[in-house]
Enzyme design. Structure first.
Site, mmCIF file in Angstrom:
data_model
loop_
_atom_site.group_PDB
_atom_site.id
_atom_site.type_symbol
_atom_site.label_atom_id
_atom_site.label_comp_id
_atom_site.label_asym_id
_atom_site.label_seq_id
_atom_site.Cartn_x
_atom_site.Cartn_y
_atom_site.Cartn_z
ATOM 1 C CD GLU A 117 3.347 -49.232 150.096
ATOM 2 O OE1 GLU A 117 3.990 -50.450 149.863
ATOM 3 O OE2 GLU A 117 3.637 -48.659 150.988
ATOM 4 C CB CYS A 149 3.644 -53.999 142.552
ATOM 5 S SG CYS A 149 2.839 -55.004 143.979
HETATM 6 P P1 NAD Z 1 -1.449 -45.616 138.292
HETATM 7 O O1 NAD Z 1 -0.210 -44.893 139.016
HETATM 8 O O2 NAD Z 1 -1.776 -45.368 136.697
HETATM 9 O O3 NAD Z 1 -3.111 -45.306 139.121
HETATM 10 C C1 NAD Z 1 -3.213 -45.726 140.334
HETATM 11 C C2 NAD Z 1 -4.051 -44.897 140.850
HETATM 12 O O4 NAD Z 1 -4.022 -43.297 140.646
HETATM 13 C C3 NAD Z 1 -5.595 -45.062 139.860
HETATM 14 O O5 NAD Z 1 -6.850 -44.953 140.726
HETATM 15 C C4 NAD Z 1 -5.443 -43.700 139.077
HETATM 16 O O6 NAD Z 1 -6.493 -43.174 138.458
HETATM 17 C C5 NAD Z 1 -4.795 -42.849 139.937
HETATM 18 N N1 NAD Z 1 -4.193 -41.364 139.458
HETATM 19 C C6 NAD Z 1 -3.564 -41.402 138.138
HETATM 20 N N2 NAD Z 1 -3.195 -40.124 138.217
HETATM 21 C C7 NAD Z 1 -3.502 -39.223 139.188
HETATM 22 C C8 NAD Z 1 -3.231 -37.925 139.697
HETATM 23 N N3 NAD Z 1 -2.743 -37.042 139.116
HETATM 24 N N4 NAD Z 1 -3.685 -37.727 140.751
HETATM 25 C C9 NAD Z 1 -4.249 -38.564 141.775
HETATM 26 N N5 NAD Z 1 -4.494 -39.820 141.411
HETATM 27 C C10 NAD Z 1 -4.127 -40.080 140.265
HETATM 28 O O7 NAD Z 1 -1.265 -47.375 138.565
HETATM 29 P P2 NAD Z 1 -1.830 -48.398 138.035
HETATM 30 O O8 NAD Z 1 -1.785 -48.770 136.587
HETATM 31 O O9 NAD Z 1 -3.536 -48.634 138.416
HETATM 32 O O10 NAD Z 1 -1.412 -49.746 138.913
HETATM 33 C C11 NAD Z 1 -0.007 -50.257 138.455
HETATM 34 C C12 NAD Z 1 1.074 -49.708 139.382
HETATM 35 O O11 NAD Z 1 0.909 -49.953 140.791
HETATM 36 C C13 NAD Z 1 2.420 -50.498 138.961
HETATM 37 O O12 NAD Z 1 3.347 -49.605 139.039
HETATM 38 C C14 NAD Z 1 2.579 -51.511 140.309
HETATM 39 O O13 NAD Z 1 3.812 -51.772 140.606
HETATM 40 C C15 NAD Z 1 1.938 -50.745 141.365
HETATM 41 N N6 NAD Z 1 1.421 -51.436 142.414
HETATM 42 C C16 NAD Z 1 2.009 -51.338 143.374
HETATM 43 C C17 NAD Z 1 1.501 -51.897 144.669
HETATM 44 C C18 NAD Z 1 2.392 -52.241 146.028
HETATM 45 O O14 NAD Z 1 1.866 -52.737 146.723
HETATM 46 N N7 NAD Z 1 3.668 -51.533 146.132
HETATM 47 C C19 NAD Z 1 0.678 -53.146 144.561
HETATM 48 C C20 NAD Z 1 -0.166 -53.108 143.269
HETATM 49 C C21 NAD Z 1 0.325 -52.230 142.347
#
Ligand code: NAD
Length: 546
Positions: free
Chosen positions: A294, A328
């Site tokens: 997501e 999001c």
């Molecule tokens: P992010 O992608 O930076 O991190 C998300 C998670 O992924 C964290 O736990 C992070 O530590 C982990 N991560 C980072 N790099 C990784 C890798 N290489 N391998 C595995 N895991 C890794 O996102 P964020 O800043 O935590 O959240 C914000 C984003 O989430 C925004 O883009 C927002 O739109 C999205 N979001 C989407 C939804 C939805 O339902 N579509 C809901 C909430 C947030």
């Protein structure tokens, strides 16, 4: 554990009315309680065992950045070993957990929901300190966490019942849903309780076991959830908690051949990377990994010439600036029919100027700080870029990171379609306003993005709404209401295109992603009869197909 009881139909947890003095007192008390618990050390948890590590990382209060919320054992220090150990524990636990009855598994979720409900303000207070949620935003998230658990528990019970398939004579056919195995749960920081708990326990209630890697920006709230799981007696190893970075711990989890599925919520860039990594088959791997991803959005609200402008202005301001635009589903594009542009903007600007920026622990605060320095810098960069590309700054635009990461609610008007701030997710309180010639043009602009998460249309014209119903390409489309605030059960949530795999969290299909269907067909009366006497294919109902 008691499993036999009649369940009420799922209902959303009501929000707290903080205008009532008793509720305001309750959250104030919880805030002081949490304040007294700030800055503690937390271990990682593998197979129920708490493991402290010398290397630590800190989670801090974004609105008061010198304040440490929690200090965490950093699994990056010994990542290969710890990730392997956690996966081993989950693999071992899977052997028994997968056979626990669905009703019994669901009961753990109901009990966890009840504990969170009883300590609602306490969880909300942690959300205020760790990610900067105002009272109302935190309460909304805590209610959503409760909803996910209540909803998925009931859903699992539904899937465990006999599934409707076509009856044929002479056979007893059953389609059963069985779990997948060990999953990596990788949540974001912005709904660090609701999304994290929903992702984890949706997988768990299906009979899977998990390794949860919380967001490094919000590990404390995830740890508080782990405490709840311990309290309800969830068997050891079903949820293992490994705090560390995404690039180390997250990456190792995604790459492990022993991981059967990955449940990820976060940015587009990381989601796409995980999708690609998960597709590679590694030595010893016996399955194609499933990825539920997501991701981000560039959500638009269209305000048509025939809209109620007061209602539209309220919806736009709430959706653009609630939780500092860090949802999001947040409205980051306001696409307005040029004939009502001036009248609408007058209202939007007036409402925006009324927003009170301050500490999340204070009752009257509407907006607080963004999550961290990187987010602050990105927002400032986007504000500058928006103006360089011809946008007109009409409100806000100023940031102050001396105490916390505060950005004023910002509106950039006259933004050109296809410009950077019209296309890229900013994830901060920055609203781009784009003028459209007419409704069709507005729809064209709204759809001209890689994303497809949420959208809204304000119009009194049924025909236009019908057109949007067919043509506005988003997973969650709202008419005459804001594009944020999806409710579990009522608004199954998930986006199209680069917004992810459209998993519809909080919907009836969601759990299917963590299970596989197993068809068992038994020939009635065949146990006593010798099959060998039958002529091949004669009367064999399957001969026509496979
Ligand atoms: P992010 O992608 O930076 O991190 C998300 C998670 O992924 C964290 O736990 C992070 O530590 C982990 N991560 C980072 N790099 C990784 C890798 N290489 N391998 C595995 N895991 C890794 O996102 P964020 O800043 O935590 O959240 C914000 C984003 O989430 C925004 O883009 C927002 O739109 C999205 N979001 C989407 C939804 C939805 O339902 N579509 C809901 C909430 C947030």
């Amino acid at each position: 554990m008691q499993t036999q009881r009649t369940l009420d139909e799922f209902k959303n947890e009501p929000f707290t009315d903080y205008s009532k003095p008793e509720n305001a007192d309750a959250i104030r008390e919880a805030i002081e309680q949490v304040r007294s618990e700030l800055g503690r050390d937390y271990p990682i948890i593998i197979n129920g065992e708490q493991i402290a590590l010398d290397k630590k990382f800190e989670s801090f209060n974004p609105s008061e950045k010198s304040q440490i919320v929690g200090r965490f054992a950093d699994a990056d220090a010994d990542a290969e070993n710890l990730v392997e150990k956690a996966i081993e524990a989950a693999t071992e636990a899977f052997k028994t957990w997968r056979n626990v009855k669905a009703e019994e598994r669901a009961e753990y979720l109901f009990k966890a929901a009840q504990i969170i409900r009883e300590r609602k303000h306490f969880f909300s207070a942690w959300l205020a300190f760790e990610v900067g949620k105002t009272w109302a935003e935190a309460d909304g998230e805590t209610a959503e966490a409760i909803d996910f658990l209540e909803f998925y528990g009931r859903e699992m019970i539904r899937y465990a019942q006999r599934q409707p398939i076509t009856k044929i004579e002479g056979e007893d056919n059953r389609l059963e849903y069985v779990p997948l195995g060990v999953g990596a749960i990788i949540p974001p920081w912005n709904f660090p309780l609701a999304i994290m708990a929903g992702m984890t326990l949706a997988a768990v209630v299906c009979g899977n076991t998990t390794v949860l890697k919380p967001s490094p920006d919000a590990p404390t709230i995830a740890y508080k959830f782990m405490e709840v799981l311990e309290e309800v007696g969830l068997p050891k190893g079903v949820v293992n908690f490994v705090a560390g970075s995404g690039t180390k711990v997250g990456e190792l989890l995604v790459q492990s051949p022993k991981i059967r599925f990955i449940s990820f919520t976060g940015s587009k860039a990381v989601g796409l990377h995980i999708y690609e990594e998960a597709a590679k088959t590694r030595e010893g791997q016996r399955w194609m990994k499933r990825v539920v991803a997501e991701m981000g959005g560039k959500d638009a609200i269209i305000v048509d010439a025939e809209a109620d402008l007061d209602s539209a202005a309220t919806g736009v301001v709430q959706a653009a600036f609630g939780f500092q635009g860090q949802k999001c589903s947040a409205c980051s594009r306001l696409i307005v029919d040029e004939s009502v542009h001036e009248a609408l903007m007058e209202k939007v600007v007036a409402l925006t100027k009324e927003l009170k920026i301050g500490s999340p622990t204070e009752a009257e605060t509407n907006m607080t700080a963004v999550i961290n320095q990187k987010s602050f810098d990105n927002a400032i960069k986007a504000i500058t870029k928006g103006q360089e590309e011809g946008g007109k700054l009409i409100v806000g635009g100023i940031g102050d990171s001396s105490k916390g990461f505060y950005i004023e609610p910002t509106i950039i008007d006259e933004v050109a379609a296809k410009s950077t701030i019209e296309q890229e997710e900013i994830f901060a309180p920055v609203l781009a306003v784009i003028k459209a010639k007419d409704f069709d043009h507005a729809l064209e602009i709204a759809n001209d993005t890689q994303y497809g998460l949420t959208g809204a249309v304000y119009s009194a014209n049924e025909e236009k709404l019908e057109k949007a119903r067919n043509e506005f390409q988003v997973g969650n489309l709202y008419f005459n209401r804001k594009c944020t605030g999806a409710l579990v059960g009522a608004h199954p949530f998930g986006g199209f295109n680069m917004s992810g795999t459209d998993s519809k969290a909080g919907g009836r299909e969601y759990l299917l992603q963590f299970m596989q269907g197993k068809l068992v067909s038994e020939k009635i009366g065949a146990v006593a009869k010798s099959e060998s006497k039958e002529v091949l294919n004669a009367g064999d109902t399957s001969a026509k197909a496979f």
